[in-house]
Design an enzyme around this catalytic site. Sequence first.
Site, PDB file in Angstrom:
ATOM      1  N   PHE A 142      34.743  54.213  42.220  1.00  0.00           N
ATOM      2  CA  PHE A 142      36.231  55.150  41.324  1.00  0.00           C
ATOM      3  C   PHE A 142      35.445  56.145  40.383  1.00  0.00           C
ATOM      4  O   PHE A 142      34.620  56.065  40.078  1.00  0.00           O
ATOM      5  CB  PHE A 142      35.701  53.390  40.831  1.00  0.00           C
ATOM      6  CG  PHE A 142      37.376  53.247  39.186  1.00  0.00           C
ATOM      7  CD1 PHE A 142      38.529  53.174  39.658  1.00  0.00           C
ATOM      8  CD2 PHE A 142      36.878  53.680  37.994  1.00  0.00           C
ATOM      9  CE1 PHE A 142      38.973  52.524  39.342  1.00  0.00           C
ATOM     10  CE2 PHE A 142      37.642  53.383  38.398  1.00  0.00           C
ATOM     11  CZ  PHE A 142      39.337  53.421  37.979  1.00  0.00           C
ATOM     12  N   ASP A 189      28.321  48.681  40.374  1.00  0.00           N
ATOM     13  CA  ASP A 189      29.509  48.285  39.494  1.00  0.00           C
ATOM     14  C   ASP A 189      29.927  47.337  40.300  1.00  0.00           C
ATOM     15  O   ASP A 189      30.283  46.994  41.069  1.00  0.00           O
ATOM     16  CB  ASP A 189      30.152  49.426  39.928  1.00  0.00           C
ATOM     17  CG  ASP A 189      31.263  49.437  38.639  1.00  0.00           C
ATOM     18  OD1 ASP A 189      32.132  48.852  38.870  1.00  0.00           O
ATOM     19  OD2 ASP A 189      31.984  50.378  38.308  1.00  0.00           O
ATOM     20  N   LYS A 226      40.151  42.345  34.265  1.00  0.00           N
ATOM     21  CA  LYS A 226      39.676  42.133  35.766  1.00  0.00           C
ATOM     22  C   LYS A 226      40.044  40.723  36.307  1.00  0.00           C
ATOM     23  O   LYS A 226      40.031  40.033  35.137  1.00  0.00           O
ATOM     24  CB  LYS A 226      39.183  43.026  36.626  1.00  0.00           C
ATOM     25  CG  LYS A 226      39.326  44.356  36.702  1.00  0.00           C
ATOM     26  CD  LYS A 226      38.556  45.964  37.606  1.00  0.00           C
ATOM     27  CE  LYS A 226      39.210  46.956  37.330  1.00  0.00           C
ATOM     28  NZ  LYS A 226      38.190  47.985  37.583  1.00  0.00           N
ATOM     29  N   ARG A 234      48.694  48.089  47.011  1.00  0.00           N
ATOM     30  CA  ARG A 234      47.451  46.978  47.452  1.00  0.00           C
ATOM     31  C   ARG A 234      47.702  46.160  46.501  1.00  0.00           C
ATOM     32  O   ARG A 234      48.328  45.953  45.619  1.00  0.00           O
ATOM     33  CB  ARG A 234      46.389  48.087  46.258  1.00  0.00           C
ATOM     34  CG  ARG A 234      44.861  47.418  45.607  1.00  0.00           C
ATOM     35  CD  ARG A 234      43.921  48.212  45.191  1.00  0.00           C
ATOM     36  NE  ARG A 234      44.702  47.651  44.210  1.00  0.00           N
ATOM     37  CZ  ARG A 234      43.812  48.353  42.519  1.00  0.00           C
ATOM     38  NH1 ARG A 234      42.413  48.530  42.534  1.00  0.00           N
ATOM     39  NH2 ARG A 234      44.347  48.051  41.411  1.00  0.00           N
TER      40      ARG A 234
HETATM   41  C1  LIG Z   1      37.917  49.523  37.041  1.00  0.00           C
HETATM   42  C2  LIG Z   1      37.438  49.895  37.450  1.00  0.00           C
HETATM   43  C3  LIG Z   1      37.001  50.533  35.942  1.00  0.00           C
HETATM   44  C4  LIG Z   1      36.557  50.632  34.660  1.00  0.00           C
HETATM   45  O1  LIG Z   1      36.148  51.682  34.163  1.00  0.00           O
HETATM   46  P1  LIG Z   1      36.561  50.908  32.184  1.00  0.00           P
HETATM   47  O2  LIG Z   1      35.689  52.165  31.686  1.00  0.00           O
HETATM   48  O3  LIG Z   1      35.769  49.546  31.539  1.00  0.00           O
HETATM   49  O4  LIG Z   1      37.223  51.505  31.847  1.00  0.00           O
HETATM   50  C5  LIG Z   1      35.459  51.035  36.289  1.00  0.00           C
HETATM   51  N1  LIG Z   1      35.040  51.335  37.702  1.00  0.00           N
HETATM   52  C6  LIG Z   1      35.421  50.524  38.739  1.00  0.00           C
HETATM   53  C7  LIG Z   1      34.609  50.710  40.193  1.00  0.00           C
HETATM   54  C8  LIG Z   1      36.871  49.622  38.465  1.00  0.00           C
HETATM   55  O5  LIG Z   1      37.612  49.453  39.240  1.00  0.00           O
END
Ligand SMILES: *Cc1c(COP(=O)(O)O)cnc(C)c1O
Length: 459
Positions: free
Chosen positions: A169, A244, A270, A418
């Site tokens: 991400f 993560d 989420k 998705r």
């Molecule tokens: C949704 C998501 C985030 C979101 O990060 P924020 O800083 O809380 O907005 C980070 N990493 C992953 C893998 C995600 O899917």
Amino acid sequence: MSSTTSHLQSEQAAKRQAIADVQTSNYVFPNSAPNGEHTHATEKLNKSHALGLDKHDPIAHLIKQFEIPSNTIYLDGNSLGPLPISAKKAAMDVVEKQWGEDLITSWNKHAWIDLPTTVGDKIAPLIGAEKGQVICCDSISVNLFKLLASALQLNGSQRHIVLSQEDNFPTDLYMVEGLQQMLGTQQCSLLTCDADELETVIVEKGSEISVLMLTHVNFRSGKIHDMQKLTQLAHEQGVLVIWDLAHSAGAVPVDLDSCKVDFAVGCGYKYLNGGPGAPAFIYAAKRHIAKLKQPLTGWMGHANPFTFDPSYSPDMGIKKFLSGTPSVISMAVLSAALDLFERVNMTQIREKSVAMTTFYQQLIAQAPSLSELVLASPNKASIRGSQLAYKHPHAYALCQALIAQGIIADFRAPDILRFGFSPSFLSFEQLFDSVEKLKVIVESEQYKEPEFNRKNAVT
Ligand SMILES: *Cc1c(COP(=O)(O)O)cnc(C)c1O
């Protein structure tokens, strides 16, 4: 190793294996392939299969704990969980009663000050963590910054690489870039590779790598990493690991303590259904906490915030990861949303999740008009999170046309449609109905209309 420890470890390994190879025993349908391998259907699924699955769904009772518009099929709980009734009540209470009437006394009276810890303790059992190692605060991005800086320092100045995967991400990678800019590449430099090259790179560059930072369930494809194997491999090279759990917490069981994970972050909005912008969380293994120095040394992470000491000395526990004042309203809402997990365990969640993705995959595969949808998720349910990603040249327009019909999925650039399957509020009947609608959209070419091809700011 004592025989008790080794016995415990083999028991835990067996438990993990059981979760990985989850048998869809409560959810039987033609070609349900209990080993998680998708096979080509010989018998077509129909609506009565969906209704049968719902009838015998052991966690169907959770559905009525949510408030979801009746004309909506919500296949996007992996991006923003829907509204739990308990969360709505908590929002009213925290605003009207706690803030409105009890004002500042609520910090003590309603234990606002303890929220980061009490919410952390509610998240801990969902991710296989003993208490005292999880704290709720800030966003994943900010929490990664804190953990990356702490881990780089803990692992000494001889190592400078933060290894991650190219299609992680983006914010995770951006946070490393920011740290690299601040510390210089001698102390922090981002290295990315393909997921299937990770093991080789860890072994080959092991002595230079300080931190391995990975997302357990890939946000696009839903592919699950082998947390235990990669953590162990990294440790053999002296590398610390940050996982993560954005697409795992609340959907895919993880066992941080028994995998000996060093650090983790995860998301509140989420699968934990904490509401838009809900605070995230940090996990730090107990064995590291006392030694860690995190850089965002705000007063809430101080050992005694209310002595107003002019110099900083950190809390000795997980609270050292706090920086500023907690967002009380959001955290109170997340706290109430988490109470839903008292009614279900992660194995039940996983079982229904595997059944749902397998059922949906089969529905799509059996529809000749949907043959242009190409599965971009693993074919095997045991290495797939709670989502399915399909490539399609018109993925964006298909997604918009679905939304117009009350079926909410999402689009991920460049060409992915998705679908997220939150086991707590979806029924198999809804899955069946949504594929029927998708077939109509494709067969009638409705998605070609201009209104479905205009880009919105958030996809
Ligand atoms: C949704 C998501 C985030 C979101 O990060 P924020 O800083 O809380 O907005 C980070 N990493 C992953 C893998 C995600 O899917």
